[in-house]
Design a protein around this motif. Structure first.
Motif, PDB file in Angstrom:
ATOM      1  N   PRO B 147      42.935  46.974  42.097  1.00 13.04           N
ATOM      2  CA  PRO B 147      44.200  47.383  41.479  1.00 13.04           C
ATOM      3  C   PRO B 147      44.600  48.812  41.853  1.00 13.04           C
ATOM      4  CG  PRO B 147      42.755  46.384  39.833  1.00 13.04           C
ATOM      5  CD  PRO B 147      41.935  46.603  41.071  1.00 13.04           C
ATOM      6  N   LEU B 151      48.098  49.856  43.528  1.00 13.38           N
ATOM      7  CA  LEU B 151      49.032  50.821  42.939  1.00 13.38           C
ATOM      8  C   LEU B 151      49.299  51.982  43.903  1.00 13.38           C
ATOM      9  CD1 LEU B 151      50.670  50.956  40.418  1.00 13.38           C
ATOM     10  CD2 LEU B 151      48.811  52.129  39.258  1.00 13.38           C
ATOM     11  N   VAL B 200      39.176  44.123  34.253  1.00 16.47           N
ATOM     12  CA  VAL B 200      40.407  43.753  34.958  1.00 16.47           C
ATOM     13  C   VAL B 200      40.711  42.262  34.791  1.00 16.47           C
ATOM     14  CG1 VAL B 200      41.529  43.609  37.225  1.00 16.47           C
ATOM     15  CG2 VAL B 200      40.140  45.608  36.637  1.00 16.47           C
ATOM     16  N   ASN B 258      43.053  43.193  32.051  1.00 14.59           N
ATOM     17  CA  ASN B 258      44.084  44.233  32.088  1.00 14.59           C
ATOM     18  C   ASN B 258      45.292  43.671  32.841  1.00 14.59           C
ATOM     19  OD1 ASN B 258      45.719  46.339  33.027  1.00 14.59           O
ATOM     20  ND2 ASN B 258      44.046  47.812  32.957  1.00 14.59           N
ATOM     21  N   ARG B 259      46.339  43.341  32.077  1.00 15.87           N
ATOM     22  CA  ARG B 259      47.490  42.650  32.684  1.00 15.87           C
ATOM     23  C   ARG B 259      48.228  43.513  33.698  1.00 15.87           C
ATOM     24  NH1 ARG B 259      49.761  38.969  27.703  1.00 15.87           N
ATOM     25  NH2 ARG B 259      47.909  37.664  27.675  1.00 15.87           N
ATOM     26  N   ALA B 260      48.321  44.819  33.414  1.00 13.79           N
ATOM     27  CA  ALA B 260      49.032  45.698  34.354  1.00 13.79           C
ATOM     28  C   ALA B 260      48.284  45.751  35.688  1.00 13.79           C
ATOM     29  CB  ALA B 260      49.173  47.098  33.760  1.00 13.79           C
ATOM     30  N   ALA B 261      46.951  45.759  35.603  1.00 19.73           N
ATOM     31  CA  ALA B 261      46.149  45.807  36.842  1.00 19.73           C
ATOM     32  C   ALA B 261      46.296  44.502  37.614  1.00 19.73           C
ATOM     33  CB  ALA B 261      44.677  46.065  36.494  1.00 19.73           C
ATOM     34  N   LYS B 263      48.839  42.539  37.518  1.00 21.81           N
ATOM     35  CA  LYS B 263      50.203  42.488  38.051  1.00 21.81           C
ATOM     36  C   LYS B 263      50.310  43.310  39.337  1.00 21.81           C
ATOM     37  CE  LYS B 263      53.958  44.676  36.481  1.00 21.81           C
ATOM     38  NZ  LYS B 263      54.790  45.279  35.454  1.00 21.81           N
ATOM     39  N   ALA B 264      49.729  44.512  39.320  1.00 19.19           N
ATOM     40  CA  ALA B 264      49.763  45.362  40.526  1.00 19.19           C
ATOM     41  C   ALA B 264      49.091  44.633  41.692  1.00 19.19           C
ATOM     42  CB  ALA B 264      49.073  46.695  40.260  1.00 19.19           C
TER      43      ALA B 264
END
Lengths: 97, 375
Positions: B147, B151, B200, B258-261, B263-264
């Motif tokens: 991730p 990013l 993650v 970890n949804r943001a990770a 998604k990235a």
């Protein structure tokens, strides 16, 4: 690389919403908070850092325990050296006070 | 039990060890795989084997990114950096990993611009500070580091940086576990699940291991007590004939990850049809490559990659050790030609590699005992 390093969020930057100064065992470094965008840490919160990016929020007690684990594994020195960022810290940004 | 004195709460440790002794069936041999290289390091460092009953065998899994990378990928990455305008950047763990013509550090000694970075973000900073150079980041790691690479690429696009690329070697843990379970010479009873990968991906991706393979898996923290508690949880399941995914490391690992990770990662990467793993061979859909949308940051598309394929030195048995078929000391080169000072195989390079962990704790201890023995 796979073991996370615990740090305390010291300062957030209003103009740079994903960047924060984080302190690890007395060493300060900017880390990216972008992977916590759904649950952004505040100043004073503790986070686990992987390769310069905060990956999860944790309690202060868990942070201290994680640091203890790194010390016991003999990896705390390397972790702090990593946090110093091999001299690349703030190559193009003003130093956080 | 040298390191027991260092444990924070020896009394709780002893009680947990007692519980383990109570739970084991003396007539049964237990083969538990710790998937993560961080756990392997901790097991040797803390001398956990000395605490466990002798019929619990810990098998070291594939979760050491440096160890599973085939040598040809190192040579490919270094080949790209032979262009005098390219700066080769990688994590410190990569620097001593040997390619056919030497490690990144040896290439540096021969004049290549090779730099250690702590973070892919540092590689991007280096690109910004050196607009006349091209900075290539040699990316390795499972879902713990992927991730951050994703990013960094997103940041590079947003900041309009064009002299930066990633040589992507990110791999994913689930297909490796599947390959190990499919391997005919591998008999395992249960898994100690990786801690930080699971921050993650969460715990849900392991459910097939319990449901389809009927093997218990417990996601575990890295302290000695964490690992002993995880073993208690596994033994309880085995005793009851159950197979579930459990989370011992709840204080850090959310069930959903970890949804943001995630998604990235899914924005920037897609699965490769197949990828070669050292010791495990080609595994389908087991690694990540950069999506077309971010092709300008993909070193494999910006440069011509030779696609080197190298077989490991014949005498080295990294593959068997990596699959847990052989113990590190059973390899013919262990402690002779292959040492942490002069590694032949990658398992001897990283502190998460089982050979380095075994050498640094077990082998040195045994040598010290031998030397101390009166002639």
């Amino acid at each position: 690389m796979c073991l996370a390093i615990p740090g305390k969020v010291i300062e957030l930057f209003p103009g740079l919403p994903y960047l924060a100064t984080v302190e690890v065992a007395g060493v300060r470094r900017k880390v990216d908070l972008g992977l916590l965008e759904n649950d952004m840490p505040k100043s004073g919160d503790w986070v686990l850092i992987h390769v310069g990016f905060a990956m999860s929020k944790i309690s202060e007690q868990d942070a201290l325990e994680q640091m203890q684990t790194l010390i016991m594994l003999g990896e705390s020195e390397q972790a702090i050296q990593e946090v110093r960022g091999y001299g690349l810290e703030d190559a193009d940004e003003p130093e956080a006070s | 039990m040298k390191f027991v004195d260092e444990f924070r709460d020896p009394e709780v440790i002893n009680k947990t060890a007692e519980e383990i002794r109570r739970l084991v069936d003396p007539a049964r041999h237990y083969r538990l795989m710790e998937v993560c290289g961080g756990h392997t390091h901790a097991i040797y460092r803390f001398g956990l084997k000395d605490i466990l009953p002798s019929n619990i065998e810990l098998i070291h899994g594939p979760g050491c990114p440096v160890c599973v990378l085939p040598m040809g990928r190192i040579d490919d990455g270094l080949e790209l950096a032979k262009d005098s305008n390219v700066v080769f950047t990688a994590f410190g763990d990569m620097m001593r990993v040997p390619g056919v013509q030497g490690s990144p550090l040896e290439h540096k000694a021969r004049g290549m611009d090779v730099r250690i970075v702590y973070s892919p973000a540092d590689a991007l900073k280096l690109a910004k500070a050196n607009p006349d150079k091209h900075v290539m980041f040699f990316a390795i790691g499972f879902e713990t580091t992927a991730p951050s690479t994703a990013l960094t690429i997103i940041r590079a696009r947003a900041e309009g940086i064009h002299n930066f690329s990633v040589f992507c070697n990110h791999v994913t843990i689930i297909p490796a576990i599947r390959a190990i379970l499919d391997s005919p010479d591998m008999r395992l009873d249960a898994f100690i699940g990786p801690g930080h990968v699971s921050t993650v991906i969460g715990c849900r991706p392991y459910e097939w291991i319990a449901v389809n393979e009927h093997k218990p898996i417990v996601v575990s923290g890295f302290e000695p007590l964490d690992m002993l508690q995880s073993i208690v949880m596994l033994l309880r399941q085995l005793k009851a004939g159950e197979a579930k995914v459990e989370n011992q490391y709840k204080r850090v690992v959310p069930w959903e990850g970890n949804r943001a990770a995630l998604k990235a990662m899914s924005n920037v990467f897609e699965l490769r049809p197949y990828f070669e793993w050292r010791g495990l061979g080609f595994i389908s859909q087991s690694a990540l490559r950069i999506r077309d949308n971010y092709a300008e940051f993909d070193a494999e598309r910006r440069f011509s990659v030779p696609g080197v394929r190298v077989t490991d030195p014949k005498a080295a048995q990294c593959g068997e050790v990596l699959k847990g078929v052989l113990k590190p000391a059973q390899c013919k080169l262990f402690g002779r030609e292959c040492t942490p000072e002069h590694p032949v195989g990658a398992l001897m390079v990283s502190s998460e590699g089982s050979c380095a962990a075994y050498y640094n704790y077990e082998h040195r201890k045994a040598m010290a005992t031998t030397l101390a023995w009166p002639a």
